[in-house]
Motif scaffolding. Structure first.
Motif, mmCIF file in Angstrom:
data_model
loop_
_atom_site.group_PDB
_atom_site.id
_atom_site.type_symbol
_atom_site.label_atom_id
_atom_site.label_comp_id
_atom_site.label_asym_id
_atom_site.label_seq_id
_atom_site.Cartn_x
_atom_site.Cartn_y
_atom_site.Cartn_z
ATOM 1 N N UNK A 1 -1.031 11.648 -4.644
ATOM 2 C CA UNK A 1 -1.465 12.414 -6.107
ATOM 3 C C UNK A 1 -2.749 13.577 -5.385
ATOM 4 N N UNK A 2 -3.054 14.475 -5.392
ATOM 5 C CA UNK A 2 -3.934 15.322 -4.684
ATOM 6 C C UNK A 2 -4.393 16.148 -5.257
ATOM 7 N N UNK A 3 -4.874 16.924 -4.246
ATOM 8 C CA UNK A 3 -6.487 17.398 -5.127
ATOM 9 C C UNK A 3 -6.447 18.619 -4.526
ATOM 10 N N UNK B 1 3.514 32.023 2.902
ATOM 11 C CA UNK B 1 4.093 30.791 1.642
ATOM 12 C C UNK B 1 4.146 32.259 0.457
ATOM 13 N N UNK C 1 2.143 20.444 2.627
ATOM 14 C CA UNK C 1 2.053 21.462 2.048
ATOM 15 C C UNK C 1 0.129 22.049 1.374
ATOM 16 N N UNK C 2 -0.019 20.806 1.009
ATOM 17 C CA UNK C 2 -1.542 20.765 0.610
ATOM 18 C C UNK C 2 -2.244 20.184 1.513
ATOM 19 N N UNK C 3 -3.257 20.207 2.700
ATOM 20 C CA UNK C 3 -4.485 20.199 3.701
ATOM 21 C C UNK C 3 -4.809 19.234 2.593
ATOM 22 N N UNK D 1 1.734 3.566 -3.705
ATOM 23 C CA UNK D 1 0.586 4.023 -3.664
ATOM 24 C C UNK D 1 1.425 5.301 -4.098
ATOM 25 N N UNK E 1 -7.860 7.108 -2.943
ATOM 26 C CA UNK E 1 -5.913 6.151 -3.146
ATOM 27 C C UNK E 1 -5.496 6.890 -2.020
ATOM 28 N N UNK E 2 -5.547 7.956 -1.710
ATOM 29 C CA UNK E 2 -5.354 8.688 -0.548
ATOM 30 C C UNK E 2 -5.582 7.910 1.204
ATOM 31 N N UNK F 1 -7.438 14.329 0.268
ATOM 32 C CA UNK F 1 -7.620 15.365 -0.733
ATOM 33 C C UNK F 1 -6.023 14.509 -1.055
ATOM 34 N N UNK F 2 -5.295 14.893 0.002
ATOM 35 C CA UNK F 2 -3.554 14.819 -0.082
ATOM 36 C C UNK F 2 -2.888 14.233 0.896
ATOM 37 N N UNK F 3 -1.870 13.685 0.436
ATOM 38 C CA UNK F 3 -0.677 13.177 2.100
ATOM 39 C C UNK F 3 0.651 14.074 1.947
ATOM 40 N N UNK F 4 0.212 15.452 1.214
ATOM 41 C CA UNK F 4 1.513 16.228 1.080
ATOM 42 C C UNK F 4 1.251 17.069 2.559
ATOM 43 N N UNK G 1 -6.890 4.356 1.163
ATOM 44 C CA UNK G 1 -6.058 3.383 1.647
ATOM 45 C C UNK G 1 -4.457 3.923 1.642
ATOM 46 N N UNK G 2 -3.918 5.061 1.088
ATOM 47 C CA UNK G 2 -2.616 4.715 1.578
ATOM 48 C C UNK G 2 -2.682 5.534 2.973
ATOM 49 N N UNK H 1 -6.557 16.602 -9.837
ATOM 50 C CA UNK H 1 -5.250 16.003 -9.019
ATOM 51 C C UNK H 1 -3.834 16.302 -9.867
ATOM 52 N N UNK I 1 -8.906 11.973 -6.353
ATOM 53 C CA UNK I 1 -7.378 11.076 -5.875
ATOM 54 C C UNK I 1 -8.499 10.594 -4.086
ATOM 55 N N UNK J 1 -3.288 30.173 -0.842
ATOM 56 C CA UNK J 1 -2.744 30.221 -1.794
ATOM 57 C C UNK J 1 -2.879 30.943 -3.243
ATOM 58 N N UNK K 1 0.445 -1.488 -0.090
ATOM 59 C CA UNK K 1 -0.065 0.377 -0.179
ATOM 60 C C UNK K 1 0.844 1.603 -0.031
#
Lengths: 342, 342
Positions: free
Chosen positions: A149-151, A278, B54-56, A146, B133-134, B49-52, B136-137, A190, B130, A160, A143
């Motif tokens: 990929x983000x939105x 930022x 910088x992005x919520x 994966x 996917x996130x 929405x994100x795993x980064x 699941x991740x 995305x 996305x 931002x 897992x």
């Protein structure tokens, strides 16, 4: 002193705010040639392309190609302009605005410039690769492999894009057409860029495109702000000029400045920058970069619009209510500084 | 008897193969208006929405909107045409061909028709979501809930597009420009349609678009072949005609034929269909559908190009070397059968 120089360079442009938005209805537009194509691309073999019985799991796909749509005007008088969108967006950025006004793609064309609009690789009409998702789904990969990929959500994107400090507060004098914000959110897609190598494969594709065109201004935005610089670092061939709009990063001023000295450079920022943690450091580091290039004998300028009396511009300034007025500033800069190397 | 009627209907078109491909260089093109917009869309709230950093992760995004690019010619003489691509592809399908010839988007425009090119929802410039996917991740959802997303490999697509029975064998007389196949593969993208409800949200968006235009021919292909019929079943308002090119399915002939009786319908197939178990039943069932509509008093025709002497066309016939010749056949059918309801 810097302000005085800027005022001299852009002096005719600091007109009252009202004049910034009124435009007559445009007449018909005559196109010499238009079409679309891809640049770049590599073949990937996989045995997890699909989990559907109708489509083979095993096979070869092509990814990393960059979609390009172009139009050239009859009676071309200007250097070609290549428009490179930013994070979480596609080439739609440069087309009709959320409130239905003409986009820069058509405006530059009407001013005599051939225009090339790209979708970054792995975005929009430029293919992504689903095989890792299917490999995880079928137990062939863990897992944690994966893809990233983000939105960007409306609420987080709000600050931002500098519409306001907190969703849904609006900065005073805001020029982005927020009454049509629902249409703007539809432009967002995305983003898979975090999966891709550095430089993003869009960069070599831009280099190939610039050489194919035989001289173009690379106009980038935000996430892609750095791409024209990275392109010039690969080769300055075909890079007639760089306009980087609100870049997420400028090149390191202590790096080899050779490629940047060979190309006229304009870095453009909107309003409210200093109020945002930022954004403020980004403007500052771009100023340091431009100063270093100029000190080394190149031509690099940073223009923050409030310095010439233009207030209220968001991060999405190509869609703000004075977008064509800003386009005119850029066209004037191009006319003065860029020689088409065709 | 059916063949005789077809020959009568399309009699002027069965000319020698050589004349099918020669075209003079086109002159300039005058556009009255062009631009792009979205139709439809709904808001989705998510905390993945994100795993980064910088992005919520939490926020609202907009999905299910359909991207539309349009051009209207100066001196419009024809009914607007809406071009709807098929599986694993985007609106690029209708633009410049892989070997660099003019696409149907521009050709129809040059013949006086406003042209609307869409990207199906969750494809191309129309956003995907996305968040699963996130989820699941980050362990919030199990692996088996990963979205169904697939790419068609070159090898498997080969027979689906009827370039040959087995990759890389080529059918005799093949008109697809296979020398440029590498450029064609770049057009293909990952497809999320299997995740989406039936009808695909593209269908209500097409209905809204048709009503906004105030009368358009819906021209679909393959996976989207059924969409114009599903659109007419929602409402025939704005649906001036249907041209379904090699549909994966036609409507059930025993269903309510009311909506289909109200709209002129042409179903078009290329060559080699009977040799392919994937395709032969589709042509057969479309014939049954068209016969049922005609028997009920409507106007529905099926044209298989070999029946009027046009041989060698693949599934991607809008890109075959005689593509503009086929476009002329469609324009003639439109001129004869479609009344713009503007």
């Amino acid at each position: 002193m810097r302000l005085a120089l800027l005022a001299a360079a852009f002096c005719a442009l600091a007109v009252p705010a009202l004049a910034q938005t009124s435009r007559p209805e445009p007449g018909p537009l005559t196109i010499a040639k238009q079409g679309s194509f891809f640049i770049g691309g590599r073949e990937v073999k996989s045995d997890t392309l699909s989990t559907l019985p109708n489509f083979d799991a095993a096979g070869t796909i092509t990814v990393d190609q960059m979609y390009v749509r172009y139009q050239a005007p009859a009676g071309q008088t200007g250097v070609p302009i290549t428009l490179i969108h930013g994070c979480c967006l596609t080439g739609k950025t440069w087309e009709t605005t959320p409130d239905g006004r003409m986009g820069w793609d058509e405006y530059f064309l009407r001013q005599g410039h051939p225009v090339y609009v790209i979708d970054q690789v792995w975005r929009g009409r430029s293919a992504t690769d689903p095989s890792t998702i299917n490999a995880v789904r079928t137990g062939k990969k863990p897992v944690d492999q994966l893809p990233t990929v983000f939105s960007a959500g409306h609420e987080g994107a709000w600050a931002i894009f500098r519409f306001g400090h907190q969703y849904p507060q609006v900065l005073p004098g805001m020029r982005f057409p927020l009454a049509a914000q629902a249409e703007f959110w539809k432009q967002m897609v995305a983003d898979s860029a975090a999966n891709l190598p550095t430089p993003n494969p869009t960069v070599p594709a831009l280099s190939e495109l610039a050489q194919k065109i035989g001289g173009t201004v690379l106009m980038s935005h935000s996430q892609s702000g750095i791409y024209p610089f990275q392109t010039a670092a690969l080769s300055t061939q075909g890079v007639a000029g760089i306009i980087s709009i609100e870049p997420a990063a400028c090149p390191d001023p202590t790096a080899d400045l050779g490629p940047y000295k060979a190309v006229p450079i304009l870095v453009l920022f909107g309003d409210y920058v200093d109020e945002f943690p930022r954004w403020a450091p980004r403007l500052k580091s771009c100023r340091a970069f431009a100063a270093a290039v100029s000190a080394a004998g190149g031509k690099a300028e940073v223009l923050a619009l409030p310095e010439i009396g233009i207030k209220g511009n968001s991060h999405m300034l190509m869609q703000d209510d004075n977008s064509l007025y800003i386009a005119d500033i850029l066209l004037r800069w191009i006319g003065k500084n860029v020689t088409a190397t065709r």
